[in-house]
Design a protein around this motif. Sequence first.
Motif: not given
Length: 66
Positions: A12-17, A53
Amino acid sequence: QAEKFVYRLELNGNKRRLTWESTPKSIHEGIQQAILISDCLVFDGATALLFSDNGNLAINVTVSLG
């Protein structure tokens, strides 16, 4: 006994999964076979950067009874 379980790997990160969910394979079958037939989560450096991140990549791991 591996077929009694389900595992999930999730980035999960930067509005992605990105999620991979499967039944575990026995360690006696060998890792190379899973990689050979693409029955595993594989991603390259560019994909890792999309979810990182400040250069850190976190992967959530869940194991449950199937």
